[in-house]
Design a protein around this motif. Structure first.
Motif, PDB file in Angstrom:
ATOM      1  N   ASP A  80     -92.507  56.995 -90.481  1.00 41.41           N
ATOM      2  CA  ASP A  80     -91.340  58.319 -90.276  1.00 41.41           C
ATOM      3  C   ASP A  80     -91.239  59.465 -91.636  1.00 41.41           C
ATOM      4  O   ASP A  80     -91.981  60.646 -91.707  1.00 41.41           O
ATOM      5  N   THR A  81     -90.596  58.355 -92.576  1.00 40.00           N
ATOM      6  CA  THR A  81     -89.810  58.538 -93.539  1.00 40.00           C
ATOM      7  C   THR A  81     -89.738  57.219 -94.631  1.00 40.00           C
ATOM      8  O   THR A  81     -89.484  56.329 -94.583  1.00 40.00           O
ATOM      9  N   ALA A  82     -89.629  58.407 -95.915  1.00 36.35           N
ATOM     10  CA  ALA A  82     -89.363  57.611 -97.286  1.00 36.35           C
ATOM     11  C   ALA A  82     -88.166  58.189 -97.173  1.00 36.35           C
ATOM     12  O   ALA A  82     -88.004  59.628 -97.989  1.00 36.35           O
ATOM     13  N   TYR A  83     -87.657  56.990 -98.505  1.00 36.40           N
ATOM     14  CA  TYR A  83     -85.801  57.114 -99.147  1.00 36.40           C
ATOM     15  C   TYR A  83     -86.618  57.010-100.482  1.00 36.40           C
ATOM     16  O   TYR A  83     -86.845  56.120-100.505  1.00 36.40           O
ATOM     17  N   VAL A  84     -86.529  57.867-101.434  1.00 34.86           N
ATOM     18  CA  VAL A  84     -86.714  57.624-102.708  1.00 34.86           C
ATOM     19  C   VAL A  84     -85.760  57.105-103.474  1.00 34.86           C
ATOM     20  O   VAL A  84     -85.438  58.723-104.537  1.00 34.86           O
ATOM     21  N   LEU A  85     -85.144  56.168-104.146  1.00 38.99           N
ATOM     22  CA  LEU A  85     -83.342  56.210-104.516  1.00 38.99           C
ATOM     23  C   LEU A  85     -83.975  56.183-106.103  1.00 38.99           C
ATOM     24  O   LEU A  85     -83.168  56.831-106.835  1.00 38.99           O
ATOM     25  N   PRO A  86     -85.162  55.594-106.593  1.00 35.03           N
ATOM     26  CA  PRO A  86     -84.572  55.796-107.891  1.00 35.03           C
ATOM     27  C   PRO A  86     -85.598  57.329-108.672  1.00 35.03           C
ATOM     28  O   PRO A  86     -86.230  57.597-107.751  1.00 35.03           O
ATOM     29  N   ASN A  87     -85.227  57.825-109.873  1.00 36.63           N
ATOM     30  CA  ASN A  87     -85.672  59.218-110.172  1.00 36.63           C
ATOM     31  C   ASN A  87     -87.545  59.392-110.884  1.00 36.63           C
ATOM     32  O   ASN A  87     -87.581  60.310-110.929  1.00 36.63           O
ATOM     33  N   SER A  88     -87.683  58.513-110.913  1.00 34.66           N
ATOM     34  CA  SER A  88     -89.129  58.022-111.252  1.00 34.66           C
ATOM     35  C   SER A  88     -90.497  59.328-110.586  1.00 34.66           C
ATOM     36  O   SER A  88     -90.306  58.276-109.379  1.00 34.66           O
ATOM     37  N   LEU A  89     -91.052  59.277-111.099  1.00 37.55           N
ATOM     38  CA  LEU A  89     -92.338  59.944-110.830  1.00 37.55           C
ATOM     39  C   LEU A  89     -92.938  58.351-110.224  1.00 37.55           C
ATOM     40  O   LEU A  89     -93.713  58.948-108.784  1.00 37.55           O
ATOM     41  N   LYS A  90     -93.166  57.862-110.726  1.00 35.67           N
ATOM     42  CA  LYS A  90     -94.258  56.542-110.257  1.00 35.67           C
ATOM     43  C   LYS A  90     -93.241  56.392-108.661  1.00 35.67           C
ATOM     44  O   LYS A  90     -93.823  55.490-107.665  1.00 35.67           O
ATOM     45  N   SER A  91     -92.138  56.217-108.515  1.00 36.96           N
ATOM     46  CA  SER A  91     -91.012  55.656-107.576  1.00 36.96           C
ATOM     47  C   SER A  91     -91.746  56.471-106.366  1.00 36.96           C
ATOM     48  O   SER A  91     -91.736  56.053-104.906  1.00 36.96           O
ATOM     49  N   ALA A  92     -92.025  58.313-106.604  1.00 38.79           N
ATOM     50  CA  ALA A  92     -92.803  58.689-105.782  1.00 38.79           C
ATOM     51  C   ALA A  92     -93.842  58.754-105.110  1.00 38.79           C
ATOM     52  O   ALA A  92     -94.844  58.859-104.227  1.00 38.79           O
ATOM     53  N   LEU A  93     -94.796  57.701-105.508  1.00 40.07           N
ATOM     54  CA  LEU A  93     -95.868  57.364-105.849  1.00 40.07           C
ATOM     55  C   LEU A  93     -96.529  57.197-104.233  1.00 40.07           C
ATOM     56  O   LEU A  93     -97.025  57.680-102.952  1.00 40.07           O
ATOM     57  N   LEU A  94     -95.730  55.975-104.096  1.00 35.66           N
ATOM     58  CA  LEU A  94     -96.174  55.290-102.915  1.00 35.66           C
ATOM     59  C   LEU A  94     -96.222  55.692-101.555  1.00 35.66           C
ATOM     60  O   LEU A  94     -97.409  55.495-100.499  1.00 35.66           O
ATOM     61  N   PRO A  95     -95.078  56.511-101.268  1.00 40.85           N
ATOM     62  CA  PRO A  95     -94.750  57.550-100.342  1.00 40.85           C
ATOM     63  C   PRO A  95     -95.849  58.361 -99.606  1.00 40.85           C
ATOM     64  O   PRO A  95     -96.256  58.471 -98.752  1.00 40.85           O
ATOM     65  N   LEU A  96     -96.041  59.086-101.261  1.00 40.61           N
ATOM     66  CA  LEU A  96     -97.182  59.889-100.746  1.00 40.61           C
ATOM     67  C   LEU A  96     -98.653  59.913-100.764  1.00 40.61           C
ATOM     68  O   LEU A  96     -99.346  60.327 -99.764  1.00 40.61           O
ATOM     69  N   LEU A  97     -98.937  58.711-101.158  1.00 40.19           N
ATOM     70  CA  LEU A  97    -100.261  58.158-101.187  1.00 40.19           C
ATOM     71  C   LEU A  97    -100.620  57.419 -99.677  1.00 40.19           C
ATOM     72  O   LEU A  97    -101.289  56.911 -98.497  1.00 40.19           O
ATOM     73  N   ALA A  98     -98.938  56.583 -98.860  1.00 43.26           N
ATOM     74  CA  ALA A  98     -99.202  55.980 -97.957  1.00 43.26           C
ATOM     75  C   ALA A  98     -99.107  57.216 -96.915  1.00 43.26           C
ATOM     76  O   ALA A  98     -99.448  56.913 -95.634  1.00 43.26           O
ATOM     77  N   GLY A  99     -99.046  58.566 -96.402  1.00 41.74           N
ATOM     78  CA  GLY A  99     -99.264  59.289 -96.332  1.00 41.74           C
ATOM     79  C   GLY A  99     -97.610  59.621 -94.721  1.00 41.74           C
ATOM     80  O   GLY A  99     -98.028  59.734 -94.163  1.00 41.74           O
ATOM     81  N   ILE A 100     -96.726  59.293 -95.715  1.00 47.21           N
ATOM     82  CA  ILE A 100     -95.746  59.235 -95.395  1.00 47.21           C
ATOM     83  C   ILE A 100     -94.972  60.682 -95.133  1.00 47.21           C
ATOM     84  O   ILE A 100     -94.454  61.230 -96.156  1.00 47.21           O
ATOM     85  N   PRO A 101     -94.705  61.481 -93.533  1.00 47.38           N
ATOM     86  CA  PRO A 101     -94.460  62.753 -93.101  1.00 47.38           C
ATOM     87  C   PRO A 101     -93.348  63.424 -94.040  1.00 47.38           C
ATOM     88  O   PRO A 101     -93.186  64.911 -94.744  1.00 47.38           O
ATOM     89  N   LYS A 102     -92.455  62.568 -94.364  1.00 48.23           N
ATOM     90  CA  LYS A 102     -91.365  63.115 -94.738  1.00 48.23           C
ATOM     91  C   LYS A 102     -90.574  62.172 -95.656  1.00 48.23           C
ATOM     92  O   LYS A 102     -90.259  60.817 -95.585  1.00 48.23           O
ATOM     93  N   ARG A 103     -90.836  62.885 -97.245  1.00 51.25           N
ATOM     94  CA  ARG A 103     -90.249  62.184 -98.520  1.00 51.25           C
ATOM     95  C   ARG A 103     -89.332  62.805 -99.016  1.00 51.25           C
ATOM     96  O   ARG A 103     -89.330  64.045 -99.244  1.00 51.25           O
ATOM     97  N   ILE A 104     -88.050  62.076 -99.280  1.00 48.25           N
ATOM     98  CA  ILE A 104     -86.817  62.238 -99.470  1.00 48.25           C
ATOM     99  C   ILE A 104     -86.608  61.675-100.385  1.00 48.25           C
ATOM    100  O   ILE A 104     -86.574  60.655-101.204  1.00 48.25           O
ATOM    101  N   GLY A 105     -85.632  62.058-101.510  1.00 51.61           N
ATOM    102  CA  GLY A 105     -85.021  62.097-102.721  1.00 51.61           C
ATOM    103  C   GLY A 105     -84.534  63.179-103.677  1.00 51.61           C
ATOM    104  O   GLY A 105     -84.521  64.025-103.392  1.00 51.61           O
ATOM    105  N   TYR A 106     -84.311  62.775-104.998  1.00 53.35           N
ATOM    106  CA  TYR A 106     -83.953  63.741-106.244  1.00 53.35           C
ATOM    107  C   TYR A 106     -84.959  64.593-106.895  1.00 53.35           C
ATOM    108  O   TYR A 106     -85.916  63.392-106.670  1.00 53.35           O
ATOM    109  N   LEU A 107     -84.691  65.228-107.365  1.00 49.54           N
ATOM    110  CA  LEU A 107     -85.925  66.394-108.425  1.00 49.54           C
ATOM    111  C   LEU A 107     -85.533  64.805-109.452  1.00 49.54           C
ATOM    112  O   LEU A 107     -84.804  64.404-110.237  1.00 49.54           O
TER     113      LEU A 107
END
Length: 335
Positions: A80-107
């Motif tokens: 349901d939710t992904a918490y993206v702890l690193p700040n890199s672009l590539k670390s945020a790709l997997l939750p998007l590609l997996a269709g996780i609806p809520k994706r939380i992280g730092y800019l």
């Protein structure tokens, strides 16, 4: 119960400092799965609140979109939710590609379209201690009282000690490495002098890159006292190293990932700081003693250059580490 995926940082010390965040999420009813690189994954298996650890098949560098898409298909619909702890672009790709609806992280690196809930990165010099930095992703307040806690199963500790030929609380661990650079490493000669002054064996832990450094420490000691220093650098798994630290009598280290591991296990320790600052990344344990000449009013002349956060001393003297004697560390160990 909601299901959450945690995208872990890639460094051991950072992984340890995410534990309070995971404890908070678990306490409010989230079932946690951590996605981590293989050399960090064992740290998360020492966190009881984690239900599953997925080892990422990714390497350093590049987006590796094919591997990320493949893994995304396997985990789609699970979270349901992904918490993206690193700040890199590539670390945020997997939750998007997996269709996780809520994706939380730092800019971070152009991640506005990748994250649904974004926290502003504090300005340089204004970032809070790392535990609070990660815990803020929970949305909670009152973050400054948390301390990381790790726990290895007793049977796993016993097995690892048997494999290494060690016994509980009969040795001191030295972790003399620091991935960042020599301005964070207490001199090998000082480690050797400290080992010679102890009345128990010393276990040297580190990566394969630190084998020569550990041998430089061990050789002069073993020449006088054969078998006093056991050089396990590059010869253990991370699980074995975690178990060896958890069962140690004491730990002496630089500001490194293994320093944070020792603190999270609550092992008595001395942490030696040079170019970095214990005000930002201290060992969070009541059983930790920190040595940092910058904060010593009796040390003269004052270290106006510290903390410089450089890999090598810009002034060429590295006084911040060279002037911390083995006798001083021994005194801190025996308090």
């Amino acid at each position: 119960m909601s299901s959450s995926l945690i995208i872990a940082p890639q460094w051991i010390g950072d992984a340890v400092m995410t534990e309070p965040l995971l404890r908070r999420l678990h306490a409010r009813g989230e079932k946690l799965t951590v996605g981590a690189l293989p050399w960090v994954a064992p740290v998360y298996r020492a966190m009881p609140q984690v239900s599953e650890v997925i080892e990422f098949p990714f390497a350093h560098g590049g987006l590796q979109l094919k591997a990320r898409r493949s893994l995304a298909k396997r985990i789609a619909g699970r979270f349901d939710t992904a918490y993206v702890l690193p700040n890199s672009l590539k670390s945020a790709l997997l939750p998007l590609l997996a269709g996780i609806p809520k994706r939380i992280g730092y800019l971070g690196e152009a991640r506005i379209g990748l994250l649904t809930h974004r926290l502003k990165n504090p300005r340089k010099g204004k970032r809070p201690p790392m535990v609070a930095f990660y815990s803020a992703l929970s949305g909670d307040t009152h973050l400054d009282t948390d301390r990381p806690v790790l726990a290895m199963p007793p049977a796993e500790v016993d097995q690892a000690l048997a494999e290494l030929g060690l016994q509980h609380a009969t040795y001191v661990v030295f972790a003399p490495g620091a991935e960042y650079g020599p301005a964070k490493r207490w001199p090998a000669t000082h480690f050797s002098a400290l080992a010679q002054s102890l009345d128990v064996p010393v276990v040297l832990l580190g990566s394969g890159k630190e084998t020569a450094l550990c041998e430089e420490i061990a050789a002069p000691v073993n020449a006088l006292q054969p078998g006093r220093c056991l050089n396990f650098a590059g010869k253990t798994t991370l699980v074995q190293a975690l178990c060896a630290i958890a069962a140690a009598r004491q730990v002496v280290s630089n500001d490194s990932g293994l320093m944070h591991v020792a603190a999270a296990f609550g092992v008595p320790q001395v942490a030696i700081f040079g170019s970095s600052s214990p005000l930002h990344t201290p060992p969070l344990s009541e059983r930790a003693a920190v040595l940092w000449l910058k904060s010593d009013p009796d040390y003269q002349p004052p270290l106006d250059c510290a903390p410089c956060f450089e890999r090598e001393c810009p002034l060429g003297h590295t006084r911040c580490l060279n002037d911390i004697t083995a006798a001083r560390v021994l005194a801190a160990l025996t308090v």
